[in-house]
Design a protein around this motif. Structure first.
Motif, mmCIF file in Angstrom:
data_model
loop_
_atom_site.group_PDB
_atom_site.id
_atom_site.type_symbol
_atom_site.label_atom_id
_atom_site.label_comp_id
_atom_site.label_asym_id
_atom_site.label_seq_id
_atom_site.Cartn_x
_atom_site.Cartn_y
_atom_site.Cartn_z
ATOM 1 N N ALA A 154 68.991 48.734 104.248
ATOM 2 C CA ALA A 154 66.994 49.781 103.802
ATOM 3 C C ALA A 154 66.907 48.110 103.853
ATOM 4 O O ALA A 154 66.621 47.384 103.199
ATOM 5 C CB ALA A 154 67.648 50.741 102.417
ATOM 6 N N VAL A 155 65.447 48.537 103.832
ATOM 7 C CA VAL A 155 63.941 48.342 103.654
ATOM 8 C C VAL A 155 63.224 48.657 102.940
ATOM 9 O O VAL A 155 62.300 49.060 104.300
ATOM 10 C CB VAL A 155 63.706 47.135 104.542
ATOM 11 C CG1 VAL A 155 62.431 45.875 104.757
ATOM 12 C CG2 VAL A 155 64.516 46.105 105.974
ATOM 13 N N ALA A 156 63.022 48.994 101.705
ATOM 14 C CA ALA A 156 62.859 50.089 101.115
ATOM 15 C C ALA A 156 61.272 49.370 100.847
ATOM 16 O O ALA A 156 60.335 50.649 101.343
ATOM 17 C CB ALA A 156 63.073 49.324 99.446
ATOM 18 N N VAL A 162 66.423 49.615 83.650
ATOM 19 C CA VAL A 162 67.666 49.423 83.421
ATOM 20 C C VAL A 162 67.475 48.704 81.739
ATOM 21 O O VAL A 162 68.687 47.784 81.594
ATOM 22 C CB VAL A 162 67.277 47.837 84.289
ATOM 23 C CG1 VAL A 162 68.366 46.541 84.048
ATOM 24 C CG2 VAL A 162 67.233 47.894 85.594
ATOM 25 N N PRO A 173 69.577 46.862 90.204
ATOM 26 C CA PRO A 173 69.875 45.841 88.520
ATOM 27 C C PRO A 173 67.954 45.623 88.867
ATOM 28 O O PRO A 173 67.136 46.880 89.927
ATOM 29 C CB PRO A 173 70.092 44.975 89.616
ATOM 30 C CG PRO A 173 70.968 45.361 90.751
ATOM 31 C CD PRO A 173 70.816 46.852 90.505
ATOM 32 N N GLN A 174 67.147 45.447 88.180
ATOM 33 C CA GLN A 174 65.757 45.163 88.254
ATOM 34 C C GLN A 174 65.780 44.826 89.594
ATOM 35 O O GLN A 174 66.202 43.839 90.097
ATOM 36 C CB GLN A 174 65.947 43.710 86.832
ATOM 37 C CG GLN A 174 64.656 43.827 86.656
ATOM 38 C CD GLN A 174 64.342 44.713 85.438
ATOM 39 O OE1 GLN A 174 64.482 44.826 84.133
ATOM 40 N NE2 GLN A 174 62.797 45.248 85.745
ATOM 41 N N ASN A 183 69.476 47.173 99.717
ATOM 42 C CA ASN A 183 68.464 46.912 100.034
ATOM 43 C C ASN A 183 67.800 45.968 100.319
ATOM 44 O O ASN A 183 68.352 45.073 99.903
ATOM 45 C CB ASN A 183 67.754 47.938 99.151
ATOM 46 C CG ASN A 183 66.252 47.864 99.223
ATOM 47 O OD1 ASN A 183 65.981 48.024 100.540
ATOM 48 N ND2 ASN A 183 65.250 47.914 98.319
ATOM 49 N N LYS A 184 66.711 45.628 100.306
ATOM 50 C CA LYS A 184 66.649 43.801 101.273
ATOM 51 C C LYS A 184 67.153 43.574 101.922
ATOM 52 O O LYS A 184 67.120 42.032 102.585
ATOM 53 C CB LYS A 184 66.721 43.306 99.666
ATOM 54 C CG LYS A 184 65.265 44.037 98.661
ATOM 55 C CD LYS A 184 64.984 43.026 97.446
ATOM 56 C CE LYS A 184 64.311 43.389 96.398
ATOM 57 N NZ LYS A 184 64.228 42.409 95.553
ATOM 58 N N GLY A 225 64.454 48.261 94.375
ATOM 59 C CA GLY A 225 63.680 48.322 94.969
ATOM 60 C C GLY A 225 64.298 49.910 94.881
ATOM 61 O O GLY A 225 63.754 50.915 95.073
ATOM 62 N N LYS A 226 64.272 50.239 93.013
ATOM 63 C CA LYS A 226 64.568 51.558 93.044
ATOM 64 C C LYS A 226 63.448 52.485 93.521
ATOM 65 O O LYS A 226 63.097 53.664 94.005
ATOM 66 C CB LYS A 226 65.038 51.834 91.445
ATOM 67 C CG LYS A 226 66.626 51.352 91.241
ATOM 68 C CD LYS A 226 66.916 51.571 90.097
ATOM 69 C CE LYS A 226 66.360 50.621 89.156
ATOM 70 N NZ LYS A 226 66.136 48.963 88.856
ATOM 71 N N MET A 269 65.401 40.444 103.844
ATOM 72 C CA MET A 269 64.509 38.879 103.039
ATOM 73 C C MET A 269 65.560 37.678 103.135
ATOM 74 O O MET A 269 66.933 38.648 104.456
ATOM 75 C CB MET A 269 65.388 38.928 101.375
ATOM 76 C CG MET A 269 64.308 40.526 101.067
ATOM 77 S SD MET A 269 63.678 40.089 98.995
ATOM 78 C CE MET A 269 62.544 38.790 98.918
ATOM 79 N N PRO A 297 57.389 46.524 87.195
ATOM 80 C CA PRO A 297 58.393 47.243 86.640
ATOM 81 C C PRO A 297 58.123 48.545 86.319
ATOM 82 O O PRO A 297 56.999 48.734 85.537
ATOM 83 C CB PRO A 297 59.162 45.865 86.078
ATOM 84 C CG PRO A 297 58.124 44.915 85.954
ATOM 85 C CD PRO A 297 57.053 45.243 86.758
ATOM 86 N N THR A 298 59.282 49.106 86.087
ATOM 87 C CA THR A 298 59.550 50.593 86.183
ATOM 88 C C THR A 298 59.393 50.777 83.742
ATOM 89 O O THR A 298 60.262 50.286 83.826
ATOM 90 C CB THR A 298 60.318 51.709 86.321
ATOM 91 O OG1 THR A 298 60.037 51.702 87.804
ATOM 92 C CG2 THR A 298 59.883 52.703 85.934
#
Ligand SMILES: Nc1nc2c(ncn2[C@@H]2O[C@H](COP(=O)(O)OP(=O)(O)OP(=O)(O)O)[C@@H](O)[C@H]2O)c(=O)[nH]1
Ligand SMILES: [Mg+2]
Length: 193
Positions: free
Chosen positions: A168-170, A81, A20-21, A141-142, A24-25, A145, A53-54
């Protein structure tokens, strides 16, 4: 499908990072880039400048070195996305060897994770892939948090197929290389060399 060039003894494989948006991609690719030794960086696109955002997609070629006299390269892409980029999504889906699904562990992102995962399955189906057979890694990821889902719940919801998965924690490059290694291992198994 991996592309083999017998003249140059190179094998090129394509890996897409979905999710998703803001999951962390892009940070995954940045983290892989910055963790790569400088002498291995030839041919990589410097991603250190991209922020936010990409808009379209990210691209990072990485070398796995030589396997049985073939130089194996992975081409890492992040999947946009927004459905505004549907044509681009379809182009990126071609010749896929494996994918990474980057999930956002935050409780508030759960609905987005589920929607993104069904989008991935739909895209795989539309492009003729056997949905349960494409090699993949699920990344949670994250993990740094507050108010995040327990990994067991994320696994149950997003990884019922029991594919390799990683926390992961990118932002701190935690779990990003492990994710890449996991996907590389699966791809290598599928290569007929
Ligand atoms: N605290 C924390 N923040 C993260 C982590 N991973 C990503 N972020 C933050 O989330 C935001 C989005 O990260 P990106 O890597 O740009 O996410 P993306 O999936 O590429 O986003 P889009 O390109 O918009 O789809 C950034 O502000 C990152 O700093 C993490 O592991 N921990
Ligand atoms: Mg991005």
């Amino acid at each position: 499908m991996a592309f083999t060039n017998f003249e140059t003894r190179e094998i090129h494989c394509k890996v897409l990072y979905f999710g998703p948006q803001s999951a962390g991609k892009t940070l995954n690719l940045k983290s892989i880039y910055s963790s790569t030794a400088s002498e291995m960086k030839a041919g990589m696109i410097d991603m250190s400048g991209n922020a936010g955002p990409t808009p379209f997609f990210d691209f990072l070629p990485v070398s796995l070195g030589k396997i049985k006299d073939f130089h194996v390269k992975l081409h890492l892409y992040t999947m946009p996305v927004h459905t505004l980029y549907e044509t681009l999504q379809h182009t990126l889906m071609k010749g896929l060897d494996a994918f990474v699904f980057v999930a956002d562990s935050r409780i508030e992102a759960m609905a987005d994770n589920l929607e993104s995962m069904s989008h991935v399955r739909r895209l795989l189906g539309e492009h003729g892939y056997s949905i349960s057979d494409v090699p993949r890694v699920i990344q949670y990821n994250k993990r740094d948090m507050d108010q995040i889902m327990p990994v067991e719940v994320l696994r149950e919801e997003l990884n019922s197929g029991g594919f390799p998965d990683h926390e992961a924690v990118a932002t701190r490059s935690v779990g990003t290389l492990e994710t890449l290694q996991s996907v590389a291992k699966q791809i290598i198994k599928t290569l007929s060399i």
